[in-house]
Design a protein around this motif. Sequence first.
Motif: not given
Ligand code: FES
Length: 151
Positions: A95-101, A131-135
Amino acid sequence: MRVQMTVNGEARVCDVKGSESLLFALRDYLHLTGSKGACEQGECGSCSVLLDGELVCSCLVMAADAEGSEVVTIEGMGGPELHPVQKALVDSGAVQCGFCTPGFVVAAAALLEENPTPSSDEMREALAGNICRCTGYGAILRGLETLVGGR
Ligand code: FES
Ligand code: FES
């Protein structure tokens, strides 16, 4: 235009203008801000929801076309407990960011609903539209693989 939908199991009504998207209606009228508008062109999957059980990019669906439909957003995943996909991603540090998750969770839940034991390739294919912008795909896939026995 008045649109009536069932959203996350509740009857909801909102007044939308002709060209507004389902994503806009969910976020701006119904205040369900879990679905994100990143590209708003159907490219990133961050706006993924289930529309009558089908995975869709809500940025590409006109709100008016959702009249009478059943919509499930990230807010409708799980219940008192996390959805198994959410738990798997949390447990694997995915779970990284709230945009892609939110989009990954909805897309993965849709996949597992249709195919409870996808192969790694099937998972990759099913999530290709997210798409996860952070790969950060490795942790996501490892997390999901724990749900299907690491196939
Ligand atoms: S962790 Fe959400 S865009 Fe990369
Ligand atoms: S915001 Fe809908 S696909 Fe990117």
